[in-house]
Scaffold this motif. Structure first.
Motif, PDB file in Angstrom:
ATOM      1  N   HIS A   2       5.878  23.359 -14.372  1.00  0.00           N
ATOM      2  CA  HIS A   2       6.917  23.004 -14.118  1.00  0.00           C
ATOM      3  C   HIS A   2       8.182  23.663 -13.320  1.00  0.00           C
ATOM      4  O   HIS A   2       9.272  23.156 -12.921  1.00  0.00           O
ATOM      5  N   SER A   3       7.672  25.010 -13.003  1.00  0.00           N
ATOM      6  CA  SER A   3       8.728  25.535 -11.919  1.00  0.00           C
ATOM      7  C   SER A   3       7.875  26.889 -11.502  1.00  0.00           C
ATOM      8  O   SER A   3       6.716  27.193 -11.768  1.00  0.00           O
ATOM      9  N   VAL A   4       8.578  27.756 -10.438  1.00  0.00           N
ATOM     10  CA  VAL A   4       8.185  28.839  -9.912  1.00  0.00           C
ATOM     11  C   VAL A   4       8.823  30.014 -10.101  1.00  0.00           C
ATOM     12  O   VAL A   4       9.951  29.877 -10.156  1.00  0.00           O
ATOM     13  N   LYS A   5       8.326  31.077 -10.024  1.00  0.00           N
ATOM     14  CA  LYS A   5       9.028  32.341 -10.038  1.00  0.00           C
ATOM     15  C   LYS A   5       8.702  33.263  -8.790  1.00  0.00           C
ATOM     16  O   LYS A   5       7.285  33.208  -8.430  1.00  0.00           O
ATOM     17  N   LEU A   6       9.595  33.663  -8.227  1.00  0.00           N
ATOM     18  CA  LEU A   6       9.128  34.847  -7.027  1.00  0.00           C
ATOM     19  C   LEU A   6      10.101  36.001  -7.230  1.00  0.00           C
ATOM     20  O   LEU A   6      11.082  36.128  -7.925  1.00  0.00           O
ATOM     21  N   LEU A  43       8.129  25.506 -21.608  1.00  0.00           N
ATOM     22  CA  LEU A  43       8.356  25.169 -19.925  1.00  0.00           C
ATOM     23  C   LEU A  43       7.208  26.315 -19.535  1.00  0.00           C
ATOM     24  O   LEU A  43       7.076  27.380 -19.582  1.00  0.00           O
ATOM     25  N   VAL A  44       6.468  25.663 -18.477  1.00  0.00           N
ATOM     26  CA  VAL A  44       5.582  26.637 -17.519  1.00  0.00           C
ATOM     27  C   VAL A  44       6.036  26.901 -16.263  1.00  0.00           C
ATOM     28  O   VAL A  44       6.543  26.243 -15.373  1.00  0.00           O
ATOM     29  N   VAL A  45       6.024  28.151 -16.183  1.00  0.00           N
ATOM     30  CA  VAL A  45       6.598  28.942 -14.927  1.00  0.00           C
ATOM     31  C   VAL A  45       5.409  29.485 -14.349  1.00  0.00           C
ATOM     32  O   VAL A  45       4.634  30.253 -15.068  1.00  0.00           O
ATOM     33  N   VAL A  46       5.147  29.417 -13.100  1.00  0.00           N
ATOM     34  CA  VAL A  46       4.128  29.844 -12.356  1.00  0.00           C
ATOM     35  C   VAL A  46       4.597  30.771 -11.255  1.00  0.00           C
ATOM     36  O   VAL A  46       5.302  30.340 -10.371  1.00  0.00           O
ATOM     37  N   ASP A  84       8.959  29.333 -26.069  1.00  0.00           N
ATOM     38  CA  ASP A  84       9.647  28.576 -25.400  1.00  0.00           C
ATOM     39  C   ASP A  84       9.580  28.616 -23.953  1.00  0.00           C
ATOM     40  O   ASP A  84       9.360  27.533 -23.265  1.00  0.00           O
ATOM     41  N   VAL A  85       8.966  29.662 -23.356  1.00  0.00           N
ATOM     42  CA  VAL A  85       8.494  29.699 -21.839  1.00  0.00           C
ATOM     43  C   VAL A  85       7.261  30.341 -21.938  1.00  0.00           C
ATOM     44  O   VAL A  85       6.800  31.312 -22.524  1.00  0.00           O
ATOM     45  N   TYR A 136      14.012  21.786 -30.098  1.00  0.00           N
ATOM     46  CA  TYR A 136      13.575  21.126 -28.830  1.00  0.00           C
ATOM     47  C   TYR A 136      12.180  20.647 -28.742  1.00  0.00           C
ATOM     48  O   TYR A 136      11.340  21.197 -29.245  1.00  0.00           O
ATOM     49  N   LYS A 137      12.018  19.203 -28.474  1.00  0.00           N
ATOM     50  CA  LYS A 137      10.598  18.738 -28.477  1.00  0.00           C
ATOM     51  C   LYS A 137       9.779  19.354 -27.220  1.00  0.00           C
ATOM     52  O   LYS A 137       8.636  19.523 -27.294  1.00  0.00           O
ATOM     53  N   ARG A 138      10.746  19.311 -26.196  1.00  0.00           N
ATOM     54  CA  ARG A 138      10.004  19.840 -24.885  1.00  0.00           C
ATOM     55  C   ARG A 138      11.105  20.886 -24.286  1.00  0.00           C
ATOM     56  O   ARG A 138      12.329  20.558 -24.342  1.00  0.00           O
ATOM     57  N   ILE A 139      10.661  22.074 -23.973  1.00  0.00           N
ATOM     58  CA  ILE A 139      11.675  22.868 -23.182  1.00  0.00           C
ATOM     59  C   ILE A 139      11.815  22.518 -21.737  1.00  0.00           C
ATOM     60  O   ILE A 139      10.724  22.541 -20.915  1.00  0.00           O
ATOM     61  N   THR A 140      13.236  22.218 -21.217  1.00  0.00           N
ATOM     62  CA  THR A 140      13.276  22.202 -19.808  1.00  0.00           C
ATOM     63  C   THR A 140      14.173  23.294 -19.367  1.00  0.00           C
ATOM     64  O   THR A 140      14.615  24.089 -20.083  1.00  0.00           O
ATOM     65  N   VAL A 141      14.382  23.201 -18.031  1.00  0.00           N
ATOM     66  CA  VAL A 141      15.321  24.299 -17.491  1.00  0.00           C
ATOM     67  C   VAL A 141      16.454  24.338 -18.168  1.00  0.00           C
ATOM     68  O   VAL A 141      17.350  25.358 -18.334  1.00  0.00           O
TER      69      VAL A 141
END
Ligand code: KIV
Length: 272
Positions: free
Chosen positions: A118-122, A87-90, A46-47, A8-13
């Motif tokens: 790129h995404s959020v976590k809660l 992939l950046v999860v915030v 990866d993440v 993977y060049k770029r990790i997505t969901v």
């Protein structure tokens, strides 16, 4: 059986779902600043999670509760500048999504717009259903977080293993299924029995990333400061330290102090 890994060049969901369906485990670590993010991303993670654990390891607070949305955005934007592949999860911090779904959406939008994450976590299941749905409806990918949820530490009183009793385990399974149904792209399971975590991972099509949840899940996450051994007082059974930077950095500082005092540093080659 060996599994051929897709590059993977770029990790997505979407890459994460593919990894799960191919049986490739997902690697995830926390980062809170540019330099650390660059090192971890270049090494092939990866993440990258910009966790609210920044409240503990970066700011020295006892819990994750004090960190603010502005502070999370600051950390996240520094991390994003260091990342080319992961992939950046915030994390949405405590108080930024629990009171009402509109506020939750506003907080998630601020993270996406101002940090470039790129995404959020809660944290939580049915209690935060409307917030999750509202954020997803706006096109923002959401990662769930069940089991030990540190933002609720004062409700539980301890950081011990969660869902050991059947009723709590049942509730966790139902919440995990609901998170998938609502559209979350992945789920963190923290400090729950390995057998329960494996059962959840087997039932869901979205990836389940564990921390203290055994090997039967779809990936693992650790707080980078813990796995690098920069922290040394936190010693849960699930933690594997890959370095002992607390000691190594301490020794380096000790040597530097000695060299400065003895005028060994700087030497002739280290000056103009
Ligand atoms: O904030 C954090 O670091 C986390 C991980 C422990 C999953 O949520």
């Amino acid at each position: 059986m060996s599994v051929a890994k897709k590059q993977y060049k770029r990790i997505t969901v979407k890459s994460l779902t593919e990894m799960k369906s191919h049986g490739e485990k997902i690697s995830m670590l926390t980062a809170y600043d540019y330099t650390m993010a660059k090192i971890i991303d270049s090494a092939g993670i990866d993440v990258l999670l910009v966790g609210d654990s920044a409240s503990n390891v970066m700011a020295g607070h006892e819990t994750t509760l004090p960190i603010t949305l502005d502070q999370m955005i600051y950390h996240a934007s520094s991390v994003v500048r260091g990342v080319e592949r992961a992939l950046v999860v915030v994390d949405l911090p405590f108080g930024s999504y629990q009171s009402d779904p509109k506020e939750a959406l506003r907080s998630a939008i601020r993270i996406m717009k101002e940090s470039g994450g790129h995404s959020v976590k809660l944290e939580g299941g049915r209690e935060v259903k409307e917030s999750i749905k509202r954020i997803l409806h706006a096109g923002i990918p959401v990662m769930g977080h069940l089991g030990l949820t540190p933002q609720s530490i004062y409700k539980f009183g301890t950081y011990t293993v969660r869902a050991k009793e059947e009723a709590e385990a049942e509730k966790l399974i139902e919440d995990a299924q609901a998170l998938e149904r609502w559209g979350c792209f992945a789920l963190v399971l923290e400090k729950v029995p390995a057998a329960l975590a494996q059962k959840v991972a087997e039932q869901l099509t979205i990836p389940v990333i564990g921390i203290g949840a055994g090997s039967g899940v779809d990936g693992q996450v650790l707080v980078s400061h813990d796995m690098f051994g920069m922290t040394h007082e936190f010693n849960p059974r699930f933690l594997r330290r890959y370095l002992n930077l607390y000691e190594d950095m301490g020794n380096a500082v000790g040597q530097y102090v000695k060299d400065v005092k003895s005028v060994d540093f700087p030497n002739d080659e280290e000056q103009y």
